[in-house]
Design a protein around this motif. Structure first.
Motif, PDB file in Angstrom:
ATOM      1  N   ALA A   1       8.272   4.078   1.630  1.00  0.00           N
ATOM      2  CA  ALA A   1       8.122   3.330   2.883  1.00  0.00           C
ATOM      3  C   ALA A   1       9.331   2.447   3.133  1.00  0.00           C
ATOM      4  O   ALA A   1       9.805   2.327   4.274  1.00  0.00           O
ATOM      5  CB  ALA A   1       6.844   2.491   2.825  1.00  0.00           C
ATOM      6  N   ARG A   2       9.852   1.852   2.073  1.00  0.00           N
ATOM      7  CA  ARG A   2      11.029   1.002   2.227  1.00  0.00           C
ATOM      8  C   ARG A   2      12.237   1.808   2.684  1.00  0.00           C
ATOM      9  O   ARG A   2      13.023   1.364   3.533  1.00  0.00           O
ATOM     10  CB  ARG A   2      11.339   0.293   0.909  1.00  0.00           C
ATOM     11  N   LEU A   3      12.388   3.018   2.154  1.00  0.00           N
ATOM     12  CA  LEU A   3      13.491   3.882   2.578  1.00  0.00           C
ATOM     13  C   LEU A   3      13.362   4.267   4.046  1.00  0.00           C
ATOM     14  O   LEU A   3      14.367   4.506   4.725  1.00  0.00           O
ATOM     15  CB  LEU A   3      13.541   5.140   1.705  1.00  0.00           C
ATOM     16  N   ALA A   4      12.128   4.358   4.526  1.00  0.00           N
ATOM     17  CA  ALA A   4      11.888   4.695   5.931  1.00  0.00           C
ATOM     18  C   ALA A   4      11.887   3.454   6.814  1.00  0.00           C
ATOM     19  O   ALA A   4      11.690   3.565   8.030  1.00  0.00           O
ATOM     20  CB  ALA A   4      10.561   5.421   6.071  1.00  0.00           C
ATOM     21  N   HIS A   5      12.095   2.280   6.197  1.00  0.00           N
ATOM     22  CA  HIS A   5      12.091   1.000   6.922  1.00  0.00           C
ATOM     23  C   HIS A   5      10.760   0.784   7.629  1.00  0.00           C
ATOM     24  O   HIS A   5      10.709   0.396   8.800  1.00  0.00           O
ATOM     25  CB  HIS A   5      13.244   0.938   7.934  1.00  0.00           C
ATOM     26  N   MET A   6       9.680   1.054   6.895  1.00  0.00           N
ATOM     27  CA  MET A   6       8.332   0.886   7.428  1.00  0.00           C
ATOM     28  C   MET A   6       7.474   0.133   6.428  1.00  0.00           C
ATOM     29  O   MET A   6       7.743   0.135   5.226  1.00  0.00           O
ATOM     30  CB  MET A   6       7.671   2.254   7.703  1.00  0.00           C
ATOM     31  N   SER A   7       6.399  -0.472   6.925  1.00  0.00           N
ATOM     32  CA  SER A   7       5.392  -1.010   6.020  1.00  0.00           C
ATOM     33  C   SER A   7       4.623   0.155   5.409  1.00  0.00           C
ATOM     34  O   SER A   7       4.624   1.269   5.956  1.00  0.00           O
ATOM     35  CB  SER A   7       4.427  -1.922   6.781  1.00  0.00           C
ATOM     36  N   GLU A   8       3.947  -0.087   4.291  1.00  0.00           N
ATOM     37  CA  GLU A   8       3.196   0.992   3.655  1.00  0.00           C
ATOM     38  C   GLU A   8       2.118   1.578   4.578  1.00  0.00           C
ATOM     39  O   GLU A   8       2.013   2.808   4.691  1.00  0.00           O
ATOM     40  CB  GLU A   8       2.559   0.504   2.353  1.00  0.00           C
ATOM     41  N   PRO A   9       1.306   0.766   5.251  1.00  0.00           N
ATOM     42  CA  PRO A   9       0.289   1.353   6.142  1.00  0.00           C
ATOM     43  C   PRO A   9       0.893   2.195   7.259  1.00  0.00           C
ATOM     44  O   PRO A   9       0.381   3.271   7.592  1.00  0.00           O
ATOM     45  CB  PRO A   9      -0.447   0.125   6.685  1.00  0.00           C
ATOM     46  N   THR A  10       1.999   1.700   7.843  1.00  0.00           N
ATOM     47  CA  THR A  10       2.644   2.453   8.924  1.00  0.00           C
ATOM     48  C   THR A  10       3.223   3.759   8.399  1.00  0.00           C
ATOM     49  O   THR A  10       3.052   4.830   9.005  1.00  0.00           O
ATOM     50  CB  THR A  10       3.758   1.615   9.574  1.00  0.00           C
ATOM     51  N   PHE A  11       3.913   3.688   7.263  1.00  0.00           N
ATOM     52  CA  PHE A  11       4.485   4.899   6.658  1.00  0.00           C
ATOM     53  C   PHE A  11       3.388   5.902   6.344  1.00  0.00           C
ATOM     54  O   PHE A  11       3.517   7.096   6.646  1.00  0.00           O
ATOM     55  CB  PHE A  11       5.239   4.523   5.382  1.00  0.00           C
ATOM     56  N   SER A  12       2.303   5.428   5.735  1.00  0.00           N
ATOM     57  CA  SER A  12       1.206   6.318   5.362  1.00  0.00           C
ATOM     58  C   SER A  12       0.627   7.021   6.580  1.00  0.00           C
ATOM     59  O   SER A  12       0.363   8.226   6.556  1.00  0.00           O
ATOM     60  CB  SER A  12       0.112   5.518   4.648  1.00  0.00           C
ATOM     61  N   LYS A  13       0.460   6.281   7.667  1.00  0.00           N
ATOM     62  CA  LYS A  13      -0.108   6.853   8.889  1.00  0.00           C
ATOM     63  C   LYS A  13       0.799   7.939   9.467  1.00  0.00           C
ATOM     64  O   LYS A  13       0.339   9.044   9.772  1.00  0.00           O
ATOM     65  CB  LYS A  13      -0.321   5.751   9.924  1.00  0.00           C
ATOM     66  N   TYR A  14       2.089   7.644   9.594  1.00  0.00           N
ATOM     67  CA  TYR A  14       3.008   8.612  10.191  1.00  0.00           C
ATOM     68  C   TYR A  14       3.234   9.812   9.273  1.00  0.00           C
ATOM     69  O   TYR A  14       3.363  10.946   9.748  1.00  0.00           O
ATOM     70  CB  TYR A  14       4.341   7.944  10.524  1.00  0.00           C
ATOM     71  N   PHE A  15       3.285   9.573   7.971  1.00  0.00           N
ATOM     72  CA  PHE A  15       3.503  10.679   7.038  1.00  0.00           C
ATOM     73  C   PHE A  15       2.328  11.656   7.110  1.00  0.00           C
ATOM     74  O   PHE A  15       2.534  12.875   7.183  1.00  0.00           O
ATOM     75  CB  PHE A  15       3.658  10.145   5.618  1.00  0.00           C
ATOM     76  N   LYS A  16       1.118  11.136   7.086  1.00  0.00           N
ATOM     77  CA  LYS A  16      -0.059  12.005   7.151  1.00  0.00           C
ATOM     78  C   LYS A  16      -0.132  12.733   8.492  1.00  0.00           C
ATOM     79  O   LYS A  16      -0.426  13.938   8.553  1.00  0.00           O
ATOM     80  CB  LYS A  16      -1.321  11.165   6.946  1.00  0.00           C
ATOM     81  N   LYS A  17       0.180  12.037   9.583  1.00  0.00           N
ATOM     82  CA  LYS A  17       0.097  12.646  10.907  1.00  0.00           C
ATOM     83  C   LYS A  17       1.096  13.784  11.062  1.00  0.00           C
ATOM     84  O   LYS A  17       0.777  14.829  11.645  1.00  0.00           O
ATOM     85  CB  LYS A  17       0.353  11.589  11.976  1.00  0.00           C
ATOM     86  N   SER A  18       2.300  13.604  10.528  1.00  0.00           N
ATOM     87  CA  SER A  18       3.342  14.604  10.735  1.00  0.00           C
ATOM     88  C   SER A  18       3.341  15.702   9.678  1.00  0.00           C
ATOM     89  O   SER A  18       3.791  16.814   9.941  1.00  0.00           O
ATOM     90  CB  SER A  18       4.726  13.933  10.751  1.00  0.00           C
ATOM     91  N   SER A  19       2.872  15.412   8.465  1.00  0.00           N
ATOM     92  CA  SER A  19       2.906  16.417   7.399  1.00  0.00           C
ATOM     93  C   SER A  19       1.574  17.112   7.205  1.00  0.00           C
ATOM     94  O   SER A  19       1.507  18.195   6.633  1.00  0.00           O
ATOM     95  CB  SER A  19       3.333  15.778   6.076  1.00  0.00           C
ATOM     96  N   GLY A  20       0.483  16.468   7.649  1.00  0.00           N
ATOM     97  CA  GLY A  20      -0.834  17.044   7.424  1.00  0.00           C
ATOM     98  C   GLY A  20      -1.384  16.733   6.047  1.00  0.00           C
ATOM     99  O   GLY A  20      -2.501  17.137   5.716  1.00  0.00           O
ATOM    100  N   LEU A  21      -0.603  16.028   5.225  1.00  0.00           N
ATOM    101  CA  LEU A  21      -1.017  15.669   3.871  1.00  0.00           C
ATOM    102  C   LEU A  21      -0.807  14.179   3.656  1.00  0.00           C
ATOM    103  O   LEU A  21       0.110  13.589   4.225  1.00  0.00           O
ATOM    104  CB  LEU A  21      -0.185  16.426   2.830  1.00  0.00           C
ATOM    105  N   THR A  22      -1.638  13.593   2.813  1.00  0.00           N
ATOM    106  CA  THR A  22      -1.343  12.230   2.398  1.00  0.00           C
ATOM    107  C   THR A  22      -0.113  12.254   1.506  1.00  0.00           C
ATOM    108  O   THR A  22       0.259  13.309   0.961  1.00  0.00           O
ATOM    109  CB  THR A  22      -2.511  11.609   1.624  1.00  0.00           C
ATOM    110  N   PHE A  23       0.513  11.108   1.347  1.00  0.00           N
ATOM    111  CA  PHE A  23       1.707  11.040   0.508  1.00  0.00           C
ATOM    112  C   PHE A  23       1.389  11.459  -0.927  1.00  0.00           C
ATOM    113  O   PHE A  23       2.137  12.241  -1.529  1.00  0.00           O
ATOM    114  CB  PHE A  23       2.269   9.618   0.530  1.00  0.00           C
TER     115      PHE A  23
END
Length: 336
Positions: free
Chosen positions: A226-248
């Protein structure tokens, strides 16, 4: 374009060196005079390794048999296999090798960016039917039958042509694959991530994949990704799951088990070493996670022949037929 062996490097040593490496982000370069990259290479080769990149890739196996990894699935390949891999989908083709063996001219590869295709399609509306094909490539697609034979011929022709004719063969092979009947194409894995994803979703997936690949054998923390993506953990988790279809965490697990399949099939490392190499310090936990994903223990998986190993969601494909004659011999009989 081929990797050049050195005088002091024996083929078996090359194989061991390349196969032990973790997956990596491949940087695709092409000449200023070219809008895409076409190449052929041997195996083992520096450029034939488990990798991912933001470009689309068309891949033809000319010679040899072995196992592929596409996304989170492992399956068999043989001569004449044609595959389309979407941006960001990790992939590798691992040939069955004897000691000191090199498979010469094993592969033909075509790589191009989505931006290049969209620029072409914006002025050439005839390319619009290809867009649906590319949008579905996040699952990886394997083509068979007459579609694969014709696409293989067109891929070969790209390497023989220059200028506008070279571009015409690129469009020809894309049209061939876009027109493939349902029974001549198979989706390999679950959707890796949406090729239409933009903005924060794509940033989260790209940063997450880069971090996972760089740390596959060590402890992985979502907070670092999340830090590498310059996002908070909740925000990163939400976008990662939405775009990849998988949880991190699910993505980490699938990539680790896919890497374990690669090492079990291609190296003589002990099960314990493979477990450590893919980030599991507890052997019992590794065995349990592997069995959950693959349906058998790592030791049983290793004992199986390539054709017997489970292919996950991959349907049974007829890949035992020989590839058609070389394109220069068969072009006259194949419409392009």
């Amino acid at each position: 374009m081929k990797a050049l062996p050195t005088d002091e490097t024996r083929p078996v040593a090359m194989a061991a060196r390349f196969l032990e490496r973790p997956a990596t982000r491949e940087v695709i370069r092409h000449l200023p005079s070219e809008s895409f990259r076409w190449l052929e290479h041997d195996y083992p080769s520096e450029i034939a390794r488990w990798n991912y990149h933001p470009e689309y890739e068309l891949h033809l196996i000319r010679h040899g048999t072995g196992s592929y990894i596409i996304g989170d699935q492992v399956g068999p390949f043989g001569p004449g296999q044609v595959a389309l891999i979407g941006p960001g989908v990790p992939h590798d083709w691992m040939s069955d090798l004897q000691t000191d063996e090199v498979v010469y001219n094993r592969d033909v590869v075509l790589q191009f960016t989505g931006e290049w295709f969209e620029r072409c399609a914006s002025t050439l509306p005839e390319l619009n039917p290809v867009r649906a094909l590319l949008e579905s490539s996040g699952r990886g697609i394997i083509f068979t039958g007459s579609t694969a034979a014709r696409a293989a011929a067109e891929l070969e022709l790209i390497g023989t042509a220059q200028g506008a004719r070279k571009v015409s063969y690129v469009f020809a092979v894309l049209a061939t694959l876009a027109e493939a009947p349902v029974d001549e194409k198979a989706f390999v894995a679950r959707e890796w991530f949406s090729t239409a994803g933009q903005g924060d979703g794509r940033l989260a997936v790209e940063a997450g994949l880069a971090y996972i690949f760089d740390n596959l054998s060590t402890r992985i923390r979502m907070s670092d990704a999340a830090r590498l993506a310059h996002m908070s953990e909740p925000t990163f988790s939400k976008y990662f799951k939405k775009s990849s279809g998988l949880t991190f965490s699910a993505m980490v697990k699938k990539l680790r088990i896919a890497n374990a399949c690669r090492l079990l099939a291609q190296t003589d490392d002990s099960i314990a070493s493979v477990s450590l190499g893919v980030g599991y310090s507890n052997l019992a936990n590794f065995n349990r996670q592997f069995h959950t994903e693959v349906g058998m223990t790592p030791s049983r998986y290793r004992r199986l022949d390539t054709a017997e190993r489970p292919a996950g969601q991959t349907p049974s494909l007829d890949l035992k037929t020989q590839r058609p004659p070389s394109v220069l011999e068969s072009t006259a009989g194949i419409p392009v």
